[in-house]
Design a protein around this motif. Structure first.
Motif, PDB file in Angstrom:
ATOM      1  N   ALA A  70       5.073   7.067   1.197  1.00  0.00           N
ATOM      2  CA  ALA A  70       5.426   5.941   2.069  1.00  0.00           C
ATOM      3  C   ALA A  70       4.882   4.632   1.502  1.00  0.00           C
ATOM      4  O   ALA A  70       3.737   4.582   1.037  1.00  0.00           O
ATOM      5  N   ARG A  71       5.707   3.616   1.557  1.00  0.00           N
ATOM      6  CA  ARG A  71       5.313   2.291   1.079  1.00  0.00           C
ATOM      7  C   ARG A  71       5.164   1.355   2.263  1.00  0.00           C
ATOM      8  O   ARG A  71       6.095   1.198   3.063  1.00  0.00           O
ATOM      9  N   VAL A 100       7.115   9.232   5.525  1.00  0.00           N
ATOM     10  CA  VAL A 100       7.295   8.189   6.527  1.00  0.00           C
ATOM     11  C   VAL A 100       7.392   8.794   7.929  1.00  0.00           C
ATOM     12  O   VAL A 100       6.941   8.189   8.918  1.00  0.00           O
ATOM     13  N   SER A 101       7.929   9.979   8.018  1.00  0.00           N
ATOM     14  CA  SER A 101       8.098  10.618   9.331  1.00  0.00           C
ATOM     15  C   SER A 101       6.780  10.907  10.024  1.00  0.00           C
ATOM     16  O   SER A 101       6.743  11.092  11.242  1.00  0.00           O
ATOM     17  N   GLU A 121       8.503   2.026   4.540  1.00  0.00           N
ATOM     18  CA  GLU A 121       9.713   2.608   3.981  1.00  0.00           C
ATOM     19  C   GLU A 121       9.389   3.820   3.129  1.00  0.00           C
ATOM     20  O   GLU A 121       8.267   3.947   2.608  1.00  0.00           O
ATOM     21  N   ALA A 122      10.369   4.710   2.983  1.00  0.00           N
ATOM     22  CA  ALA A 122      10.193   5.921   2.189  1.00  0.00           C
ATOM     23  C   ALA A 122      10.493   5.635   0.718  1.00  0.00           C
ATOM     24  O   ALA A 122      11.430   4.890   0.392  1.00  0.00           O
ATOM     25  N   CYS A 137       0.864  -1.182   0.000  1.00  0.00           N
ATOM     26  CA  CYS A 137       0.000   0.000   0.000  1.00  0.00           C
ATOM     27  C   CYS A 137       0.902   1.235   0.000  1.00  0.00           C
ATOM     28  O   CYS A 137       1.832   1.333   0.811  1.00  0.00           O
ATOM     29  N   VAL A 138       0.624   2.170  -0.911  1.00  0.00           N
ATOM     30  CA  VAL A 138       1.400   3.396  -0.994  1.00  0.00           C
ATOM     31  C   VAL A 138       0.540   4.563  -0.503  1.00  0.00           C
ATOM     32  O   VAL A 138      -0.573   4.770  -0.995  1.00  0.00           O
TER      33      VAL A 138
END
Length: 475
Positions: free
Chosen positions: A255-256, A232-233, A248-249, A226-227
């Motif tokens: 974000a992924r 990410v922060s 992960e960025a 899912c994206v």
């Protein structure tokens, strides 16, 4: 069965086994995923499926069958009998997409430590080859069967079984048929199949940009991605299932979210972990901590998805049901995507005779409406069964008992096979879910699909003996 016949069958299996394995390998090499949108004359499910069908028919011709096909929908291989009426087997040469997570090339069969690995080795290319070699025993021994034997080869079992529907429009029903596309000993009852799609309300300003699960609705997804259109922060660290969910960025600043589950077949959810459900769980953690990140329609649909993914028995949706004859309902939510501003989640339900498709449709409609979503019903197949007292069923059970030395009774299952399309048909092996898989092996429809060679050898013996026994019956 006489001892000399058993010895003859054993010797035949030993003699042809390396050829059997080689033919399975050749058939597996075709990435034969049915695709009706790629239809051509003579290839209604695309060229790769047609190529696999031609490969199987070529094997049959080499073994001595008379072959033909129904405009590319179904292939057939015949051994003439004393009577024109026929008994039949049916297996399929199409497969589900390979999907992610393979440690080997899914279309280059590997032989390892007494196992075969590759897409279709158990579902259903391996059994298709066994069915051809079973009939070829008659030719090798110079036996003219009482009934003509027809080995049918389907091309659309995994998608809709339109192949066999087309075939039966212009061909006679067999006197009896078994399909080597399930578990031993004999499945004489199949649950109904109910499919549909939950669609979120149109989403404005949403953060969920894309979402993926399994490649087929009848597969339990082993992976889900899912994206989200946020940094990410801004996302919390996963709490529940932290060992299976990673964030992960991406280079564009989004974000992924990646989830690793345990895949399998929709009808056999025990021991699986739906990767989409893992993502749902994490997104609801995010929504609880940072509700402002999501559009209202996304939050509502995530709550609905929590109901859909609550378990594999349909309790969260309110459709759980069970009967003595068919067992419990199962519900798989296998594919998910974002299309035209809506999130679409499919369900694949295998249901007993204690609930109806109309009841499930009404419940799903009402549940969807509670969350501002919609439900669109897909295909429906009613439960079906053949009497356990049928002489044909009893003949197959006796063969299984003789070869394995085990007690055996017929059973019901959630998987849908070709059997339900015929007047008198059951499924007969070759799976054995009591076998423990090696750590590197997987189940049908999942990555690293594998089958035990010894199991296939026994299955070939049973299919030969079954044909001999069925020819002794007055059908």
């Amino acid at each position: 069965m006489r001892a000399d016949v058993m010895e003859s069958v054993d010797a035949y299996v030993d003699e042809v086994w390396e050829d059997v394995v080689a033919d399975i390998s050749t058939l597996v090499s075709h990435a034969s995923v049915a695709d009706a949108s790629a239809a051509e004359p003579g290839a209604p499910f695309g060229r790769p499926v047609r190529a696999a069908l031609d490969c199987a028919l070529g094997i049959a011709e080499r073994l001595g069958y008379q072959t033909g096909d129904d405009e590319g929908f179904v292939g057939y291989a015949d051994i003439a009998g004393e009577r024109a009426e026929h008994i039949a087997t049916i297996a399929h040469v199409d497969v589900v997409p390979a999907g992610p997570g393979w440690a080997t090339d899914p279309f280059a069969m590997e032989r390892r430590e007494g196992w075969l690995l590759g897409r279709g080795v158990i579902d259903d290319k391996g059994p298709a080859v066994l069915s051809l070699y079973a009939g070829a025993y008659l030719l090798r021994q110079g036996i003219t069967p009482r009934y003509t034997f027809r080995a049918l080869l389907g091309c659309d079992e995994e998608v809709g079984m339109s192949d066999v529907h087309h075939y039966l429009e212009s061909h006679e029903q067999p006197l009896f048929l078994f399909t080597p596309d399930a578990e031993f000993p004999v499945c004489n009852a199949e649950k109904g199949c109910f499919g549909g799609t939950f669609a979120s309300a149109p989403i404005e300003g949403g953060v969920i940009h894309s979402w993926s699960g399994a490649e087929a609705t009848n597969a339990i997804p082993s992976e889900s991605v899912c994206v989200l259109g946020v940094s990410v922060s801004e996302l919390p660290v996963p709490r529940a299932n932290a060992d299976r969910v990673a964030v992960e960025a991406l280079e564009d600043g989004s974000a992924r979210i990646f989830a690793q589950g345990i895949g399998g077949h929709a009808s056999l959810p025990e021991g699986t972990i739906n990767a989409i459900a893992l993502v749902v769980g994490y997104l609801r953690e995010v929504a609880a901590a940072r509700p402002e990140l999501f559009a209202a329609q996304e939050c509502a649909f995530l709550d609905l998805l929590a109901c859909v993914h609550e378990d594999t028995a349909g309790r969260g949706l309110g459709i759980a049901s069970e009967s003595a004859a068919f067992g419990p309902l199962t519900c798989n939510a296998g594919t998910i995507e974002v299309v035209d501003g809506r999130i679409l989640q499919t369900i694949d339900v295998r249901f007993p005779d204690s609930i109806t498709a109309d009841e499930m449709r009404m419940i799903c409609n009402a549940t969807a409406a509670q969350y501002g979503a919609e439900f669109c019903q897909g295909s429906v197949k009613e439960p079906f069964s053949v009497s356990a007292d049928s002489p044909c069923v009893q003949a197959l059970l006796n063969v299984y008992r003789q070869v394995t030395g085990r007690s055996a009774e017929p059973f019901s299952m959630g998987g849908g096979t070709y059997a339900r399309n015929f007047a008198s048909a059951v499924s007969f092996g070759p799976e054995d879910n009591s076998l423990e898989l090696p750590a590197w092996a997987g189940t049908m429809h999942g990555p690293n699909e594998a089958v035990n060679e010894a199991l296939l050898r026994d299955a070939l013996k049973m299919y030969i003996l079954a044909l001999l026994r069925l020819n002794e019956l007055d059908l």
